[in-house]
Design a protein around this motif. Structure first.
Motif, mmCIF file in Angstrom:
data_model
loop_
_atom_site.group_PDB
_atom_site.id
_atom_site.type_symbol
_atom_site.label_atom_id
_atom_site.label_comp_id
_atom_site.label_asym_id
_atom_site.label_seq_id
_atom_site.Cartn_x
_atom_site.Cartn_y
_atom_site.Cartn_z
ATOM 1 N N GLU A 59 0.838 -1.199 0.000
ATOM 2 C CA GLU A 59 0.000 0.000 0.000
ATOM 3 C C GLU A 59 0.874 1.250 0.000
ATOM 4 O OE1 GLU A 59 -3.274 0.647 -0.410
ATOM 5 O OE2 GLU A 59 -3.401 -1.481 -0.889
ATOM 6 N N GLU A 60 1.947 1.215 0.799
ATOM 7 C CA GLU A 60 2.871 2.352 0.844
ATOM 8 C C GLU A 60 3.555 2.534 -0.512
ATOM 9 O OE1 GLU A 60 6.993 3.665 3.046
ATOM 10 O OE2 GLU A 60 5.648 2.311 4.111
ATOM 11 N N ALA A 61 3.995 1.429 -1.117
ATOM 12 C CA ALA A 61 4.638 1.496 -2.429
ATOM 13 C C ALA A 61 3.662 2.021 -3.483
ATOM 14 C CB ALA A 61 5.163 0.125 -2.830
ATOM 15 N N LYS A 62 2.415 1.576 -3.408
ATOM 16 C CA LYS A 62 1.388 2.029 -4.344
ATOM 17 C C LYS A 62 1.149 3.523 -4.177
ATOM 18 C CE LYS A 62 -3.490 1.229 -5.433
ATOM 19 N NZ LYS A 62 -4.685 0.489 -5.029
ATOM 20 N N SER A 63 1.115 3.976 -2.938
ATOM 21 C CA SER A 63 0.917 5.398 -2.647
ATOM 22 C C SER A 63 2.066 6.234 -3.208
ATOM 23 C CB SER A 63 0.793 5.606 -1.143
ATOM 24 O OG SER A 63 0.748 6.977 -0.831
ATOM 25 N N LYS A 64 3.297 5.754 -3.021
ATOM 26 C CA LYS A 64 4.466 6.472 -3.537
ATOM 27 C C LYS A 64 4.439 6.511 -5.064
ATOM 28 C CE LYS A 64 7.689 5.849 0.264
ATOM 29 N NZ LYS A 64 8.988 5.328 0.670
ATOM 30 N N ALA A 65 4.064 5.415 -5.686
ATOM 31 C CA ALA A 65 4.010 5.368 -7.146
ATOM 32 C C ALA A 65 2.940 6.322 -7.669
ATOM 33 C CB ALA A 65 3.727 3.945 -7.621
ATOM 34 N N SER A 67 1.832 8.992 -6.190
ATOM 35 C CA SER A 67 2.340 10.346 -5.963
ATOM 36 C C SER A 67 3.342 10.733 -7.045
ATOM 37 C CB SER A 67 2.991 10.427 -4.582
ATOM 38 O OG SER A 67 3.592 11.675 -4.378
ATOM 39 N N ALA A 68 4.225 9.824 -7.398
ATOM 40 C CA ALA A 68 5.221 10.105 -8.426
ATOM 41 C C ALA A 68 4.554 10.356 -9.779
ATOM 42 C CB ALA A 68 6.217 8.952 -8.535
ATOM 43 N N VAL A 69 3.527 9.582 -10.094
ATOM 44 C CA VAL A 69 2.804 9.763 -11.356
ATOM 45 C C VAL A 69 2.127 11.129 -11.381
ATOM 46 C CG1 VAL A 69 0.817 8.956 -12.698
ATOM 47 C CG2 VAL A 69 2.490 7.318 -11.857
ATOM 48 N N GLU A 70 1.509 11.508 -10.277
ATOM 49 C CA GLU A 70 0.841 12.814 -10.205
ATOM 50 C C GLU A 70 1.846 13.948 -10.364
ATOM 51 O OE1 GLU A 70 -2.404 13.589 -10.220
ATOM 52 O OE2 GLU A 70 -2.687 11.434 -10.502
ATOM 53 N N LYS A 71 3.004 13.831 -9.711
ATOM 54 C CA LYS A 71 4.038 14.858 -9.854
ATOM 55 C C LYS A 71 4.501 14.940 -11.304
ATOM 56 C CE LYS A 71 5.878 14.721 -5.164
ATOM 57 N NZ LYS A 71 7.026 14.355 -4.329
ATOM 58 N N GLU A 74 1.871 16.774 -13.351
ATOM 59 C CA GLU A 74 1.928 18.211 -13.072
ATOM 60 C C GLU A 74 3.116 18.836 -13.794
ATOM 61 O OE1 GLU A 74 2.028 18.640 -8.824
ATOM 62 O OE2 GLU A 74 0.038 17.786 -8.578
ATOM 63 N N PHE A 75 4.265 18.175 -13.762
ATOM 64 C CA PHE A 75 5.457 18.686 -14.422
ATOM 65 C C PHE A 75 5.232 18.808 -15.922
ATOM 66 C CE2 PHE A 75 9.451 17.861 -16.652
ATOM 67 C CZ PHE A 75 10.212 18.927 -16.185
ATOM 68 N N ILE A 76 4.669 17.766 -16.520
ATOM 69 C CA ILE A 76 4.425 17.775 -17.969
ATOM 70 C C ILE A 76 3.451 18.890 -18.343
ATOM 71 C CG2 ILE A 76 3.323 16.469 -19.846
ATOM 72 C CD1 ILE A 76 4.626 13.958 -18.624
ATOM 73 N N GLU A 77 2.397 19.051 -17.548
ATOM 74 C CA GLU A 77 1.414 20.099 -17.829
ATOM 75 C C GLU A 77 2.056 21.480 -17.738
ATOM 76 O OE1 GLU A 77 -2.028 21.426 -19.260
ATOM 77 O OE2 GLU A 77 -1.572 19.313 -18.952
ATOM 78 N N LYS A 78 2.894 21.686 -16.748
ATOM 79 C CA LYS A 78 3.582 22.975 -16.577
ATOM 80 C C LYS A 78 4.494 23.244 -17.767
ATOM 81 C CE LYS A 78 7.039 25.175 -13.665
ATOM 82 N NZ LYS A 78 7.980 24.952 -12.574
#
Length: 102
Positions: A59-65, A67-71, A74-78
């Motif tokens: 669950e922690e690994a899934k959460s980190k993954a 989060s990384a995808v969302e970041k 956001e980076f690509i959109e910016k």
């Protein structure tokens, strides 16, 4: 982002160490001089604990993954917005120069 990869590697190493310890503990329980019923109960408890901890780890690994995808999104959109603005500025400059020469 490289730091997140390090966390995942450290987590994988910790999980491997933990699972190795569980296997060793299970073997120790099997060869320990205790009653069969008591040994089976201890193994069952140990297996349930291992399952719970493994689920928490994933669950922690899934959460980190996630989060990384969302970041990343956001980076690509910016960057896409910055690139689009640069293209528009280039078009405007081209049109102005075109008008000057005409």
């Amino acid at each position: 982002m490289a730091e997140e990869g390090k966390d995942f590697s450290a987590g994988s190493m910790l999980l491997s160490f933990f699972l190795g310890g569980l296997v060793g503990a299970g073997i120790a329980l099997l060869i320990a001089p205790k009653a069969g019923e008591e040994t089976r109960k201890m193994i069952k408890d140990l297996a349930e604990d291992a399952k719970k901890r493994t689920e928490e780890y994933f669950e922690e690994a899934k959460s980190k993954a996630t989060s990384a995808v969302e970041k990343g999104k956001e980076f690509i959109e910016k960057e896409k917005n910055i690139f689009g603005s640069a293209i528009e500025a280039g078009k405007e400059a081209y049109e102005k120069e075109k008008e000057k020469t005409a």
